[in-house]
Write a protein that holds these residues in place. Structure first.
Motif, PDB file in Angstrom:
ATOM      1  N   ALA A 199       0.757  -0.923  -0.120  1.00  0.00           N
ATOM      2  CA  ALA A 199       0.006   0.320   0.023  1.00  0.00           C
ATOM      3  C   ALA A 199       0.911   1.430   0.179  1.00  0.00           C
ATOM      4  CB  ALA A 199      -1.096  -0.408   1.334  1.00  0.00           C
ATOM      5  N   ARG A 200       0.569   2.374  -0.401  1.00  0.00           N
ATOM      6  CA  ARG A 200       1.006   3.678  -0.205  1.00  0.00           C
ATOM      7  C   ARG A 200       0.065   4.666  -0.107  1.00  0.00           C
ATOM      8  NH1 ARG A 200       2.049   7.732  -4.429  1.00  0.00           N
ATOM      9  NH2 ARG A 200       0.264   6.882  -5.692  1.00  0.00           N
ATOM     10  N   ILE A 201       1.601   5.256   1.434  1.00  0.00           N
ATOM     11  CA  ILE A 201       0.360   6.189   1.977  1.00  0.00           C
ATOM     12  C   ILE A 201       0.942   7.648   1.872  1.00  0.00           C
ATOM     13  CG2 ILE A 201      -1.251   4.975   3.637  1.00  0.00           C
ATOM     14  CD1 ILE A 201       1.123   5.104   5.476  1.00  0.00           C
ATOM     15  N   ARG A 202       0.662   8.733   2.509  1.00  0.00           N
ATOM     16  CA  ARG A 202       1.442   9.696   2.828  1.00  0.00           C
ATOM     17  C   ARG A 202       0.990   9.916   4.205  1.00  0.00           C
ATOM     18  NH1 ARG A 202      -0.813  14.366  -0.952  1.00  0.00           N
ATOM     19  NH2 ARG A 202       0.511  12.986  -2.160  1.00  0.00           N
ATOM     20  N   LEU A 203       2.094  10.044   5.446  1.00  0.00           N
ATOM     21  CA  LEU A 203       2.202  10.184   6.200  1.00  0.00           C
ATOM     22  C   LEU A 203       2.738  12.147   6.977  1.00  0.00           C
ATOM     23  CD1 LEU A 203       1.924   8.834   8.997  1.00  0.00           C
ATOM     24  CD2 LEU A 203       4.602   8.344   9.017  1.00  0.00           C
ATOM     25  N   ASP A 225      -3.364  12.310  10.594  1.00  0.00           N
ATOM     26  CA  ASP A 225      -1.844  12.247  10.051  1.00  0.00           C
ATOM     27  C   ASP A 225      -1.687  10.898   8.819  1.00  0.00           C
ATOM     28  OD1 ASP A 225      -1.187  13.927  12.055  1.00  0.00           O
ATOM     29  OD2 ASP A 225      -1.255  12.463  13.442  1.00  0.00           O
ATOM     30  N   VAL A 226      -2.658  10.549   7.949  1.00  0.00           N
ATOM     31  CA  VAL A 226      -2.250   9.431   7.027  1.00  0.00           C
ATOM     32  C   VAL A 226      -3.087  10.117   5.888  1.00  0.00           C
ATOM     33  CG1 VAL A 226      -2.778   6.656   6.600  1.00  0.00           C
ATOM     34  CG2 VAL A 226      -1.524   7.394   8.711  1.00  0.00           C
ATOM     35  N   LEU A 227      -2.910   9.646   4.795  1.00  0.00           N
ATOM     36  CA  LEU A 227      -3.648   9.860   3.405  1.00  0.00           C
ATOM     37  C   LEU A 227      -3.347   8.027   2.904  1.00  0.00           C
ATOM     38  CD1 LEU A 227      -5.915  10.669   2.050  1.00  0.00           C
ATOM     39  CD2 LEU A 227      -4.053  11.947   1.187  1.00  0.00           C
ATOM     40  N   ARG A 237       7.795  -0.124  10.033  1.00  0.00           N
ATOM     41  CA  ARG A 237       7.293  -1.533   9.023  1.00  0.00           C
ATOM     42  C   ARG A 237       7.335  -0.996   7.742  1.00  0.00           C
ATOM     43  NH1 ARG A 237       1.644  -3.258   9.139  1.00  0.00           N
ATOM     44  NH2 ARG A 237       2.704  -4.938   7.240  1.00  0.00           N
ATOM     45  N   ALA A 238       7.423   0.564   7.331  1.00  0.00           N
ATOM     46  CA  ALA A 238       7.913   0.287   5.074  1.00  0.00           C
ATOM     47  C   ALA A 238       9.249   0.392   4.555  1.00  0.00           C
ATOM     48  CB  ALA A 238       7.999   1.716   5.217  1.00  0.00           C
ATOM     49  N   THR A 239       8.951  -0.267   3.927  1.00  0.00           N
ATOM     50  CA  THR A 239       9.151  -0.844   2.586  1.00  0.00           C
ATOM     51  C   THR A 239      10.427  -0.239   2.256  1.00  0.00           C
ATOM     52  OG1 THR A 239       8.434  -1.186   1.019  1.00  0.00           O
ATOM     53  CG2 THR A 239       8.667  -3.185   2.308  1.00  0.00           C
ATOM     54  N   ARG A 240       9.305   1.773   1.843  1.00  0.00           N
ATOM     55  CA  ARG A 240      10.042   2.792   1.401  1.00  0.00           C
ATOM     56  C   ARG A 240      10.041   4.148   1.958  1.00  0.00           C
ATOM     57  NH1 ARG A 240       9.887   6.190  -2.814  1.00  0.00           N
ATOM     58  NH2 ARG A 240       6.835   5.004  -3.117  1.00  0.00           N
ATOM     59  N   VAL A 241      10.417   4.742   2.178  1.00  0.00           N
ATOM     60  CA  VAL A 241      10.226   6.246   2.965  1.00  0.00           C
ATOM     61  C   VAL A 241      10.629   7.268   1.772  1.00  0.00           C
ATOM     62  CG1 VAL A 241      10.465   7.583   4.645  1.00  0.00           C
ATOM     63  CG2 VAL A 241      10.066   5.190   5.053  1.00  0.00           C
ATOM     64  N   SER A 242       9.913   8.248   1.269  1.00  0.00           N
ATOM     65  CA  SER A 242      10.072   9.439   0.795  1.00  0.00           C
ATOM     66  C   SER A 242       9.757  10.668   1.011  1.00  0.00           C
ATOM     67  CB  SER A 242      10.535   8.755  -1.269  1.00  0.00           C
ATOM     68  OG  SER A 242       8.918   8.936  -1.473  1.00  0.00           O
ATOM     69  N   ALA A 243      10.323  11.309   0.747  1.00  0.00           N
ATOM     70  CA  ALA A 243       9.767  13.135   0.969  1.00  0.00           C
ATOM     71  C   ALA A 243       8.413  12.915  -0.644  1.00  0.00           C
ATOM     72  CB  ALA A 243      10.542  14.163   0.449  1.00  0.00           C
ATOM     73  N   ALA A 244       7.826  13.683   0.245  1.00  0.00           N
ATOM     74  CA  ALA A 244       6.635  14.061  -0.914  1.00  0.00           C
ATOM     75  C   ALA A 244       6.471  15.666  -1.222  1.00  0.00           C
ATOM     76  CB  ALA A 244       4.899  13.664   0.240  1.00  0.00           C
ATOM     77  N   ALA A 245       5.983  15.786  -2.107  1.00  0.00           N
ATOM     78  CA  ALA A 245       5.539  17.342  -3.113  1.00  0.00           C
ATOM     79  C   ALA A 245       5.346  17.799  -2.245  1.00  0.00           C
ATOM     80  CB  ALA A 245       5.153  16.425  -4.021  1.00  0.00           C
ATOM     81  N   GLN A 246       4.137  17.098  -1.530  1.00  0.00           N
ATOM     82  CA  GLN A 246       3.760  18.450  -0.518  1.00  0.00           C
ATOM     83  C   GLN A 246       4.437  19.012   0.749  1.00  0.00           C
ATOM     84  OE1 GLN A 246      -0.315  17.560   1.292  1.00  0.00           O
ATOM     85  NE2 GLN A 246      -0.182  19.380   1.531  1.00  0.00           N
ATOM     86  N   GLU A 247       4.829  19.534   1.039  1.00  0.00           N
ATOM     87  CA  GLU A 247       6.035  19.699   2.735  1.00  0.00           C
ATOM     88  C   GLU A 247       5.227  19.864   3.765  1.00  0.00           C
ATOM     89  OE1 GLU A 247       8.465  23.061   3.952  1.00  0.00           O
ATOM     90  OE2 GLU A 247       7.109  23.847   2.830  1.00  0.00           O
ATOM     91  N   GLY A 248       5.633  18.225   4.306  1.00  0.00           N
ATOM     92  CA  GLY A 248       6.008  18.061   5.451  1.00  0.00           C
ATOM     93  C   GLY A 248       4.697  17.489   5.789  1.00  0.00           C
ATOM     94  N   TRP A 249       5.227  16.429   4.869  1.00  0.00           N
ATOM     95  CA  TRP A 249       4.432  14.846   4.443  1.00  0.00           C
ATOM     96  C   TRP A 249       5.710  13.725   3.978  1.00  0.00           C
ATOM     97  CZ3 TRP A 249      -0.585  13.582   6.212  1.00  0.00           C
ATOM     98  CH2 TRP A 249      -1.156  14.082   6.441  1.00  0.00           C
ATOM     99  N   ASP A 250       5.474  13.062   4.340  1.00  0.00           N
ATOM    100  CA  ASP A 250       6.174  12.036   3.538  1.00  0.00           C
ATOM    101  C   ASP A 250       5.694  10.224   2.741  1.00  0.00           C
ATOM    102  OD1 ASP A 250       8.894  12.513   4.533  1.00  0.00           O
ATOM    103  OD2 ASP A 250       8.747  11.857   6.619  1.00  0.00           O
TER     104      ASP A 250
END
Length: 318
Positions: free
Chosen positions: A247-251, A295-297, A262-275
């Motif tokens: 699953a892909r979520i924004r946190l 806190d989750v989308l 638990r994440a297999t991959r973490v990256s910075a989201a385009a929206q500031e303040g989110w990953d």
């Protein structure tokens, strides 16, 4: 064991341990009040024989001695009825201290502290260098839920219980009739595994979702208790631990540490303040994600996003 019988056995054990010589049945009957109340000699003999057998089953070593005049006496030598010295290594001592810490938020905190003091008096204190090794990180197991203690006692005594339980996506709680098997702490929350009588199957309940008082019920269990109750494995299945997809979520930044772990991959989201995170997706993940609220989308898959939204709407209506 009835209180009257337990008191009688205790008095008999104390008499035998405190005697400097073997005591006959006649002397024991005259010394123990419960025996004096038995009017029939035959009834007393039956009671005394049962009591001796019970003490031996409990581990007490009783000796039968015949005197010069042929009278039979009974004796319990102190040196044969003592536990061996308590010896614990550093790991065992740390495990006991952690177990006792569970009770610090429950009514039995005093009893747990007293037990630790007795163990320390018997030799449990660690050497200074060993104590320092275990004090760098002090584990704590919270037990603050009001349902913890009555459920623990019900598990111990094999006693059915009734309580009101609110599922994560339910507006109102429902009454559950449960035969409790075991309690276990997982990811900072306590869970109960047991047999749900209304559903006729094994269920796992999170204690923080129990509403109101846990009530004991009369009667015995109707379902067989498994030899090994795997609470953690059952909770893991319902929490999406056995994943079948991603699953892909924004946190929100700085939030949701368990999800990040638990994440297999973490990256910075385009929206500031989110990953953006990719996490294993399995049955029950929607309920877990809903607990993080705003806190989750959920980005994908679409069915997971819809399930989380439905759960949040149900909570909002409540």
């Amino acid at each position: 064991m009835a209180i009257a019988k337990a008191e009688r056995l205790m008095n008999l054990a104390l008499c035998l341990l405190g005697a400097s010589r073997p005591l006959s049945k006649r002397e024991l009957r005259a010394s123990i009040e419960a025996y004096l109340e038995v009017t029939s000699e035959e009834a007393f003999n039956r009671m005394f024989e049962r009591d001796k057998d019970d003490l031996r089953e409990l581990g007490m070593v009783l000796e039968t001695v015949e005197s010069i005049d042929g009278e039979i006496g009974y004796l319990a030598r102190r040196d044969r009825n003592q536990l061996p010295p308590v010896t614990l290594d550093a790991e065992e001592a740390a495990a006991l201290q952690l177990a006792a810490s569970v009770w610090q938020q429950a009514r039995l905190a005093g009893a747990a502290s007293g037990a630790l003091q007795k163990l320390r008096a018997a030799g449990m204190p660690l050497a200074e260098e060993e104590r320092e090794a275990y004090s760098a990180l002090e584990p704590r197991v919270p037990a603050g839920e009001a349902a913890f203690e009555p459920l623990m006692l019900a598990c111990r005594d094999r006693r059915p219980v009734t309580f009101d339980y609110r599922k994560s996506n339910a507006v109102r709680p429902q009454t559950r009739q449960v035969e409790p098997w075991a309690l276990e702490c997982w990811r900072g929350h306590w869970y109960l595994a047991g047999f749900d009588r209304d559903r006729g199957a094994e269920r796992v309940f999170r204690l923080s979702r129990i509403v109101g008082r846990v009530r004991s019920r009369a009667g015995s269990f109707t379902a067989e208790v498994p030899g090994q109750v795997a609470v953690r494995e059952s909770v893991a299945r319902w929490a999406g631990e056995h994943a079948t997809a991603q699953a892909r979520i924004r946190l929100r930044a700085g939030a949701g540490y368990p999800l990040r772990a638990r994440a297999t991959r973490v990256s910075a989201a385009a929206q500031e303040g989110w990953d953006e995170l990719e996490i294993p997706y399995g049955h029950g993940l929607d309920a877990w994600l809903a607990e993080f609220g705003p806190d989750v989308l959920v980005l994908e898959p679409a069915e997971l996003r819809a399930d989380v939204v439905d759960r949040l709407r149900a909570v909002a209506k409540g």
